[in-house]
Design a protein around this motif. Sequence first.
Motif, PDB file in Angstrom:
ATOM      1  N   GLY A  70       0.809  -1.216   0.000  1.00 31.21           N
ATOM      2  CA  GLY A  70       0.000   0.000   0.000  1.00 31.21           C
ATOM      3  C   GLY A  70       0.835   1.256   0.000  1.00 31.21           C
ATOM      4  N   GLU A  71       0.124   2.374  -0.136  1.00 26.39           N
ATOM      5  CA  GLU A  71       0.791   3.665  -0.289  1.00 26.39           C
ATOM      6  C   GLU A  71       1.614   4.071   0.936  1.00 26.39           C
ATOM      7  OE1 GLU A  71      -2.284   2.906  -0.824  1.00 26.39           O
ATOM      8  OE2 GLU A  71      -3.051   3.750  -2.691  1.00 26.39           O
ATOM      9  N   ASP A  72       1.272   3.546   2.108  1.00 20.73           N
ATOM     10  CA  ASP A  72       1.961   3.958   3.336  1.00 20.73           C
ATOM     11  C   ASP A  72       2.988   2.936   3.826  1.00 20.73           C
ATOM     12  OD1 ASP A  72       0.405   6.280   3.377  1.00 20.73           O
ATOM     13  OD2 ASP A  72      -1.204   5.295   4.492  1.00 20.73           O
ATOM     14  N   SER A  73       3.380   2.005   2.947  1.00 19.28           N
ATOM     15  CA  SER A  73       4.294   0.923   3.357  1.00 19.28           C
ATOM     16  C   SER A  73       5.592   1.444   3.971  1.00 19.28           C
ATOM     17  CB  SER A  73       4.628   0.035   2.154  1.00 19.28           C
ATOM     18  OG  SER A  73       3.481  -0.637   1.699  1.00 19.28           O
ATOM     19  N   LYS A  76       6.876   0.842   7.837  1.00 23.48           N
ATOM     20  CA  LYS A  76       8.169   0.210   8.150  1.00 23.48           C
ATOM     21  C   LYS A  76       8.999   1.106   9.070  1.00 23.48           C
ATOM     22  CE  LYS A  76       8.546  -2.398   3.832  1.00 23.48           C
ATOM     23  NZ  LYS A  76       9.231  -2.472   2.514  1.00 23.48           N
ATOM     24  N   GLU A  77       9.014   2.392   8.766  1.00 21.99           N
ATOM     25  CA  GLU A  77       9.792   3.339   9.562  1.00 21.99           C
ATOM     26  C   GLU A  77       9.287   3.378  11.005  1.00 21.99           C
ATOM     27  OE1 GLU A  77      10.826   8.138   9.572  1.00 21.99           O
ATOM     28  OE2 GLU A  77       9.978   7.213   7.782  1.00 21.99           O
ATOM     29  N   ALA A  78       7.958   3.427  11.173  1.00 23.51           N
ATOM     30  CA  ALA A  78       7.370   3.452  12.518  1.00 23.51           C
ATOM     31  C   ALA A  78       7.648   2.152  13.264  1.00 23.51           C
ATOM     32  CB  ALA A  78       5.864   3.707  12.429  1.00 23.51           C
ATOM     33  N   ALA A  79       7.569   1.021  12.563  1.00 18.51           N
ATOM     34  CA  ALA A  79       7.811  -0.283  13.187  1.00 18.51           C
ATOM     35  C   ALA A  79       9.253  -0.415  13.658  1.00 18.51           C
ATOM     36  CB  ALA A  79       7.462  -1.401  12.211  1.00 18.51           C
ATOM     37  N   ASN A  80      10.189   0.127  12.878  1.00 18.71           N
ATOM     38  CA  ASN A  80      11.608   0.025  13.219  1.00 18.71           C
ATOM     39  C   ASN A  80      11.981   0.835  14.462  1.00 18.71           C
ATOM     40  OD1 ASN A  80      12.178  -1.702  11.092  1.00 18.71           O
ATOM     41  ND2 ASN A  80      12.679  -0.048   9.675  1.00 18.71           N
ATOM     42  N   LYS A  81      11.156   1.805  14.808  1.00 22.59           N
ATOM     43  CA  LYS A  81      11.436   2.642  15.971  1.00 22.59           C
ATOM     44  C   LYS A  81      11.033   1.961  17.286  1.00 22.59           C
ATOM     45  CE  LYS A  81      10.988   7.075  13.542  1.00 22.59           C
ATOM     46  NZ  LYS A  81      10.174   8.317  13.394  1.00 22.59           N
ATOM     47  N   LEU A  82      10.259   0.889  17.195  1.00 20.60           N
ATOM     48  CA  LEU A  82       9.783   0.200  18.400  1.00 20.60           C
ATOM     49  C   LEU A  82      10.855  -0.725  18.961  1.00 20.60           C
ATOM     50  CD1 LEU A  82       6.181  -0.802  17.231  1.00 20.60           C
ATOM     51  CD2 LEU A  82       6.830   1.171  18.616  1.00 20.60           C
ATOM     52  N   LYS A  83      10.810  -0.921  20.263  1.00 21.78           N
ATOM     53  CA  LYS A  83      11.706  -1.881  20.913  1.00 21.78           C
ATOM     54  C   LYS A  83      11.205  -3.308  20.702  1.00 21.78           C
ATOM     55  CE  LYS A  83      13.165   1.419  24.468  1.00 21.78           C
ATOM     56  NZ  LYS A  83      13.140   1.751  25.915  1.00 21.78           N
ATOM     57  N   LEU A  84       9.919  -3.442  20.464  1.00 25.50           N
ATOM     58  CA  LEU A  84       9.345  -4.761  20.194  1.00 25.50           C
ATOM     59  C   LEU A  84       9.803  -5.256  18.825  1.00 25.50           C
ATOM     60  CD1 LEU A  84       5.669  -4.041  21.324  1.00 25.50           C
ATOM     61  CD2 LEU A  84       7.419  -5.253  22.628  1.00 25.50           C
ATOM     62  N   THR A  85       9.717  -6.560  18.621  1.00 29.06           N
ATOM     63  CA  THR A  85      10.074  -7.136  17.323  1.00 29.06           C
ATOM     64  C   THR A  85       8.852  -7.087  16.410  1.00 29.06           C
ATOM     65  OG1 THR A  85      11.667  -8.614  18.376  1.00 29.06           O
ATOM     66  CG2 THR A  85      10.950  -9.178  16.139  1.00 29.06           C
ATOM     67  N   VAL A  86       8.857  -6.121  15.494  1.00 30.63           N
ATOM     68  CA  VAL A  86       7.759  -5.962  14.536  1.00 30.63           C
ATOM     69  C   VAL A  86       8.349  -6.075  13.135  1.00 30.63           C
ATOM     70  CG1 VAL A  86       5.885  -4.499  13.714  1.00 30.63           C
ATOM     71  CG2 VAL A  86       6.523  -4.456  16.137  1.00 30.63           C
ATOM     72  N   ARG A  87       8.028  -7.145  12.452  1.00 34.21           N
ATOM     73  CA  ARG A  87       8.564  -7.377  11.108  1.00 34.21           C
ATOM     74  C   ARG A  87       7.513  -7.000  10.067  1.00 34.21           C
ATOM     75  NH1 ARG A  87      10.669 -11.770  14.337  1.00 34.21           N
ATOM     76  NH2 ARG A  87       8.600 -12.752  14.166  1.00 34.21           N
ATOM     77  N   VAL A  88       7.915  -6.254   9.053  1.00 32.09           N
ATOM     78  CA  VAL A  88       6.993  -5.797   8.004  1.00 32.09           C
ATOM     79  C   VAL A  88       7.317  -6.523   6.702  1.00 32.09           C
ATOM     80  CG1 VAL A  88       6.117  -3.796   6.739  1.00 32.09           C
ATOM     81  CG2 VAL A  88       6.826  -3.545   9.139  1.00 32.09           C
TER      82      VAL A  88
END
Length: 467
Positions: free
Chosen positions: A269-272, A276-288
């Motif tokens: 999608g348009e906001d991919s 990804k950028e927001a997910a990478n800032k988290l301490k949790l493991t969030v894979r996109v």
Amino acid sequence: MDRKQHIAIFTTASLPWMTGTAVNPLFRAAYLAKDGERKVTLVIPWLSLKDQKLVYPNNTTFGSPSEQESFIRQWLEERTAFISGFVIRFYPGKFAVDKRSILPVGDISEIIPDEEADIAVLEEPEHLTWFHHGKRWKTKFRLVIGIIHTNYLEYVKREKNGQFQAFLLKYVNSWVVSIYCHKVIRLSAATQDYPRSIICNVHGVNPKFLEIGKERFEQQHSSNHQAFTKGAYYIGKMIWNKGYGELLKLLNDHQKELAGLEIDLYGNGEDSDQVKEAANKLKLTVRVHPGRDHADPLFLDYKVFLNPSTTDVVCTTTAEALAMGKIVVCANHPSNDFFKQFPNCRIYDDDNGFVEATCKALSEEPVPLTDAQRYELSWEAATERFLKVSELNQVFATEREKNSSKEFASVSLNLWKSMEDTSAYFHHLALGFETTRRAFGAIPGSLQPDEEQRKELGLATSSKHSL
């Protein structure tokens, strides 16, 4: 009457665009035609090559409508395991980049010959009639049923000047749906309210997901091995308004309480890039990850589907996850009312509830679906619900009912009909001018199909329209 009813289903999207208004009307057509008691035609948009490249995934394009029809039928038969007896016809459409939607071009009611014009099902009736200029739907068809798929007001509210836009859109939607539909079915209370409407989820689940759920259950009990070896995931079109905004905020605000949580996000999608950028800032493991078909074997081992979205009407992926036997964590929102009947649906009211429901879901095993629960998710059950609430069996009695009405009721009805006719005429008149159409938000040049579309679809030269 010996003649079979003819049902024409008009929708706003088509495969390979994997969106709800492409998939659900396709299954509806297949299951309405399955018993052979009625004739069914599915009317879908045809896009010229430049628009196909904007809309369809994986660079998929078609040189002709027949080529796209073959693709659609193959996709459907692989999932239903029966050959469908309905007809597919195409109307000219154009992709509106600003609305991320396909809009009809010209009078698409003409696709159905007058002698076949019994019942029209308009999937997203507001979307199909915002810019309609041609024969009035209620004049052409004996019965017009609108099915409300999309919570447009919620999407618009999130844009610039959203509250004002939503206020205007609410009245425009009510106006066009009222003058063009006899009956309105809202999939859930999450949609805008309409006069003469009823709330009923008339959607089912792709049979493939029910098969997956049954196989996983049998596998687990026959071999005593763990059915789910992965934790949590979410799948959906990767735009902020499709649940990603809510999910990443919840994860960000509760990283401490959710320490150790791993979650995979799947979507295009348009906001991919932003997701990804927001997910990478988290301490949790969030894979996109890029988007995948939800029936892909990749998803079989996940146990928990997290879906905090509040813009859906009835979320297809939530239904699919439940059908596959997974635990679903979702918000206490009208769009999820249908799912509350299933034991694996875990509803939360606030942030703390989300944390608690997520942790509990990850520590427990899903409850196996009963046969009755599995049936409730099926397209067979959805078709039964549709036939019941739409009252199709009464459509041929309409004229007799009108003729036997009492005089005072007839006067009242005629007054209402006169007001409605005037309103419909105003819409017809206003949408007949290019300047007015553009002011309303129509795609420039969409009053009539262009020569390229006419050639691709084998349409006759342009003709005058009548109300």
